[in-house]
Design a protein around this motif. Structure first.
Motif, PDB file in Angstrom:
ATOM      1  N   ARG A  14     -17.037  -3.239-105.696  1.00  0.00           N
ATOM      2  CA  ARG A  14     -18.202  -4.127-105.670  1.00  0.00           C
ATOM      3  C   ARG A  14     -19.427  -3.223-105.746  1.00  0.00           C
ATOM      4  O   ARG A  14     -19.486  -2.182-105.092  1.00  0.00           O
ATOM      5  CB  ARG A  14     -18.191  -4.981-104.412  1.00  0.00           C
ATOM      6  CG  ARG A  14     -19.298  -6.032-104.381  1.00  0.00           C
ATOM      7  CD  ARG A  14     -19.166  -6.956-103.184  1.00  0.00           C
ATOM      8  NE  ARG A  14     -18.055  -7.881-103.365  1.00  0.00           N
ATOM      9  CZ  ARG A  14     -17.063  -8.054-102.504  1.00  0.00           C
ATOM     10  NH1 ARG A  14     -17.040  -7.337-101.397  1.00  0.00           N
ATOM     11  NH2 ARG A  14     -16.099  -8.912-102.739  1.00  0.00           N
ATOM     12  N   VAL A  15     -20.420  -3.628-106.554  1.00  0.00           N
ATOM     13  CA  VAL A  15     -21.600  -2.799-106.803  1.00  0.00           C
ATOM     14  C   VAL A  15     -22.860  -3.641-106.633  1.00  0.00           C
ATOM     15  O   VAL A  15     -22.943  -4.761-107.156  1.00  0.00           O
ATOM     16  CB  VAL A  15     -21.576  -2.185-108.229  1.00  0.00           C
ATOM     17  CG1 VAL A  15     -22.853  -1.396-108.497  1.00  0.00           C
ATOM     18  CG2 VAL A  15     -20.339  -1.299-108.418  1.00  0.00           C
ATOM     19  N   TYR A 220     -25.487 -13.731-102.432  1.00  0.00           N
ATOM     20  CA  TYR A 220     -24.509 -12.649-102.315  1.00  0.00           C
ATOM     21  C   TYR A 220     -23.506 -12.951-101.205  1.00  0.00           C
ATOM     22  O   TYR A 220     -22.289 -12.803-101.393  1.00  0.00           O
ATOM     23  CB  TYR A 220     -25.215 -11.321-102.040  1.00  0.00           C
ATOM     24  CG  TYR A 220     -24.274 -10.148-101.971  1.00  0.00           C
ATOM     25  CD1 TYR A 220     -23.918  -9.453-103.115  1.00  0.00           C
ATOM     26  CD2 TYR A 220     -23.722  -9.755-100.753  1.00  0.00           C
ATOM     27  CE1 TYR A 220     -23.026  -8.388-103.057  1.00  0.00           C
ATOM     28  CE2 TYR A 220     -22.834  -8.691-100.681  1.00  0.00           C
ATOM     29  CZ  TYR A 220     -22.486  -8.012-101.839  1.00  0.00           C
ATOM     30  OH  TYR A 220     -21.596  -6.977-101.771  1.00  0.00           O
ATOM     31  N   ARG A 224     -20.099 -13.537-102.830  1.00  0.00           N
ATOM     32  CA  ARG A 224     -19.510 -12.191-102.845  1.00  0.00           C
ATOM     33  C   ARG A 224     -19.256 -11.710-104.277  1.00  0.00           C
ATOM     34  O   ARG A 224     -18.121 -11.372-104.667  1.00  0.00           O
ATOM     35  CB  ARG A 224     -18.202 -12.151-102.053  1.00  0.00           C
ATOM     36  CG  ARG A 224     -18.322 -12.668-100.640  1.00  0.00           C
ATOM     37  CD  ARG A 224     -19.334 -11.914 -99.817  1.00  0.00           C
ATOM     38  NE  ARG A 224     -18.899 -10.552 -99.533  1.00  0.00           N
ATOM     39  CZ  ARG A 224     -19.635  -9.665 -98.845  1.00  0.00           C
ATOM     40  NH1 ARG A 224     -20.847 -10.010 -98.421  1.00  0.00           N
ATOM     41  NH2 ARG A 224     -19.172  -8.465 -98.609  1.00  0.00           N
ATOM     42  N   ASP A 226     -18.983  -9.458-107.694  1.00  0.00           N
ATOM     43  CA  ASP A 226     -18.516  -8.084-107.902  1.00  0.00           C
ATOM     44  C   ASP A 226     -19.675  -7.158-108.276  1.00  0.00           C
ATOM     45  O   ASP A 226     -19.720  -6.002-107.838  1.00  0.00           O
ATOM     46  CB  ASP A 226     -17.465  -8.062-109.011  1.00  0.00           C
ATOM     47  CG  ASP A 226     -16.267  -8.930-108.672  1.00  0.00           C
ATOM     48  OD1 ASP A 226     -15.484  -8.530-107.790  1.00  0.00           O
ATOM     49  OD2 ASP A 226     -16.136 -10.007-109.264  1.00  0.00           O
ATOM     50  N   ALA A 285     -24.222  -4.744 -97.321  1.00  0.00           N
ATOM     51  CA  ALA A 285     -23.154  -4.217 -98.173  1.00  0.00           C
ATOM     52  C   ALA A 285     -21.988  -3.674 -97.367  1.00  0.00           C
ATOM     53  O   ALA A 285     -20.825  -3.810 -97.765  1.00  0.00           O
ATOM     54  CB  ALA A 285     -23.713  -3.119 -99.079  1.00  0.00           C
ATOM     55  N   ASP A 288     -18.048  -0.231 -97.827  1.00  0.00           N
ATOM     56  CA  ASP A 288     -17.119  -0.201 -98.955  1.00  0.00           C
ATOM     57  C   ASP A 288     -17.727  -0.646-100.277  1.00  0.00           C
ATOM     58  O   ASP A 288     -17.019  -0.771-101.279  1.00  0.00           O
ATOM     59  CB  ASP A 288     -15.903  -1.086 -98.647  1.00  0.00           C
ATOM     60  CG  ASP A 288     -15.147  -0.602 -97.423  1.00  0.00           C
ATOM     61  OD1 ASP A 288     -15.080   0.626 -97.230  1.00  0.00           O
ATOM     62  OD2 ASP A 288     -14.648  -1.444 -96.661  1.00  0.00           O
ATOM     63  N   VAL A 289     -19.026  -0.910-100.302  1.00  0.00           N
ATOM     64  CA  VAL A 289     -19.701  -1.349-101.515  1.00  0.00           C
ATOM     65  C   VAL A 289     -20.542  -0.204-102.074  1.00  0.00           C
ATOM     66  O   VAL A 289     -21.246   0.484-101.324  1.00  0.00           O
ATOM     67  CB  VAL A 289     -20.597  -2.576-101.228  1.00  0.00           C
ATOM     68  CG1 VAL A 289     -21.413  -2.957-102.463  1.00  0.00           C
ATOM     69  CG2 VAL A 289     -19.741  -3.754-100.777  1.00  0.00           C
ATOM     70  N   THR A 290     -20.471   0.008-103.372  1.00  0.00           N
ATOM     71  CA  THR A 290     -21.323   1.005-104.020  1.00  0.00           C
ATOM     72  C   THR A 290     -22.744   0.455-104.130  1.00  0.00           C
ATOM     73  O   THR A 290     -22.947  -0.650-104.635  1.00  0.00           O
ATOM     74  CB  THR A 290     -20.787   1.340-105.419  1.00  0.00           C
ATOM     75  OG1 THR A 290     -19.507   1.971-105.282  1.00  0.00           O
ATOM     76  CG2 THR A 290     -21.733   2.289-106.161  1.00  0.00           C
ATOM     77  N   ASP A 430     -21.418   5.752-103.440  1.00  0.00           N
ATOM     78  CA  ASP A 430     -20.137   5.068-103.485  1.00  0.00           C
ATOM     79  C   ASP A 430     -19.464   5.176-102.115  1.00  0.00           C
ATOM     80  O   ASP A 430     -19.965   5.875-101.229  1.00  0.00           O
ATOM     81  CB  ASP A 430     -19.260   5.611-104.620  1.00  0.00           C
ATOM     82  CG  ASP A 430     -18.845   7.060-104.417  1.00  0.00           C
ATOM     83  OD1 ASP A 430     -18.808   7.520-103.252  1.00  0.00           O
ATOM     84  OD2 ASP A 430     -18.556   7.741-105.411  1.00  0.00           O
TER      85      ASP A 430
END
Length: 469
Positions: A14-15, A220, A224, A226, A285, A288-290, A430
């Motif tokens: 996810r970014v 968001y 959720r 991507d 975020a 775990d989200v970039t 990241d």
């Protein structure tokens, strides 16, 4: 007793891309060193940090050109989108189109000069200057987008053309779509402070940023997605208008004491408001989200107008009155964009061509008063004069009586003292969080293939950049 299986952990990437228009790598370093940007410092400390090169020079160094480059992976020579509001004319897919085609959910919130394929797997909220690009889904932002668009497009005007019902619809929308207590309190403080001191109206732009982020966060957290983008422009505006106040030394025209008291730290304030958004994004975020932060280009002192009184610009008081004086008949539809510029759309190409000819005929002190481009059934125009004018200067047209220029146009308050620079910020945090400061500049064209690579999507052949991952 049977053991309960633990829920599977999703490895799907996810970014979130924070698009903070025109933030300067130089100023960012200075403000972080001063300790006033704790969240930017935290993000930078966990990120691969690059400086991007727009690979263009003026007049092709404009954010509405560079953001198309960032989103399409193409240079201006290849994508050919030159004007703000023309992004929908781009012939190739942008990052969100390609990700949507691969079944990924996208959320594009305010990205500048965009285009997208309908239907898209997700939602799109265009930038406030968009012409020819509507939100998606069509009814989701009906009460929000026109309100923000009119406020941004008419920010220099004494009156924004909105009714009481427009305000009520907007407030109702925000109440149901993420308005935070922090934003509501900031609005109350801003309006109360303006009323008490008659100063500080310039901070309103950052209030719009807060509202936009509340909507961004609401969608968001609900969907959720991507891949998400969030664009804001307020600090770019503050840099354009108040670089002279931040650093008077290189300028011949020095600001007065009263002006300095009001604006000396306006740019730093803008960066601090962006810093708050970074903090909220990192909290939302999680680990775990970039999270990507980029600026596409930046700014530097604008000194080329110092000998002519400083750079200013002029905007029609009412676009229809200027068109009427030029001799342009109705019907037409006007769409203002940034600063002095506006689109005029007609029912036919001959009508647009005649309007372009009429607008080119306007003269100010014997010189063309307007810069005009004709494109199909549309005209893109704006006052081409950026120097100080006498209050009684006449505006002339062929075969017509002159009119006082300031009867039809007004001078926007303040002098522009920041101009564009090709360097931009690109930080990529990241989940692994390796920090590295990359010494060599990278082409802005590399951004789009890098975003695709984060999802394992192969860039199409028209993208001429290279993934940085």
């Amino acid at each position: 007793m049977n053991a309960v299986a633990a829920p599977a952990v999703s490895t799907r990437p996810r970014v979130i891309v924070l698009e903070f228009n025109e933030l300067s790598p130089t100023l960012m370093r200075e403000f972080m060193a001063q300790g006033v940007l704790p969240n930017f410092s935290r993000l930078h400390g966990d990120a691969q940090a690059y400086v991007t090169d727009a690979e263009e020079a003026a007049p092709n160094l404009e954010p509405w050109i560079q953001w198309v480059t960032a989103h399409s992976g193409q240079s201006y020579r290849d994508h050919g989108v030159y004007h703000l509001g023309d992004g929908h004319k781009l012939k190739t897919k942008q990052v969100w189109d390609l990700l949507s085609d691969h079944g990924l959910k996208v959320w594009v919130c305010g990205s500048m000069n965009l285009r997208y394929d309908r239907p898209i797997n997700g939602a799109v909220l265009p930038d406030p200057w968009a012409a020819g690009t509507d939100p998606f889904p069509g009814d989701l932002f009906d009460a929000y987008f026109p309100f923000v668009q009119r406020n941004v497009q008419e920010y220099t005007n004494t009156r924004v053309p909105l009714s009481h019902s427009d305000y009520l619809r907007f407030v109702s929308f925000m109440a149901a779509h993420g308005l935070s207590l922090k934003t509501a309190s900031a609005i109350a403080r801003q309006l109360g402070g303006e009323r008490l001191t008659r100063k500080g109206k310039w901070r309103r732009a950052t209030i719009l940023d807060r509202l936009q982020f509340d909507v961004f966060r609401w969608y968001y957290q609900k969907e959720r997605p991507d891949f998400s983008t969030f664009f804001v422009n307020s600090t770019a505006h503050l840099q354009h208008m108040h670089w002279r106040n931040m650093d008077p030394a290189p300028f011949k025209l020095k600001p007065g004491d009263d002006e300095q008291r009001e604006y000396q730290h306006a740019i730093r304030y803008g960066y601090q408001m962006m810093d708050q958004i970074v903090g909220q994004t990192l909290e939302m975020a999680g680990p775990d989200v970039t999270v990507v932060m980029m600026s596409a280009l930046s700014q530097q002192p604008c000194l080329r107008y110092e000998d002519s009184g400083g750079k200013t610009f002029y905007r029609p008081r009412e676009f229809e009155r200027v068109l009427e004086y030029a001799g342009v008949p109705r019907p037409y539809r006007v769409e203002p964009v940034m600063s002095e510029q506006f689109h005029v759309h007609f029912d036919s190409e001959p009508a647009a061509l005649a309007a372009a000819t009429a607008l080119r005929g306007l003269r100010l002190e014997g010189q063309p008063a307007m810069e005009v481009k004709h494109d199909g059934a549309s005209v893109f125009a704006g006052c081409s004069v950026f120097r100080q004018l006498d209050r009684d200067v006449p505006l002339a047209r062929p075969g017509g009586e002159p009119r006082p220029f300031f009867e039809l146009f007004y001078q926007v308050e303040g002098l522009k003292s920041g101009m564009h620079h090709p360097d931009g910020i690109l930080w990529i945090r990241d989940p692994a969080r390796p920090h590295r400061e990359h010494p060599d500049k990278v082409p802005l064209r590399d951004v789009a293939p890098t975003m695709l690579a984060a999802f394992g999507v192969t860039p199409p052949g028209y993208m001429t950049g290279t993934s940085l991952l």
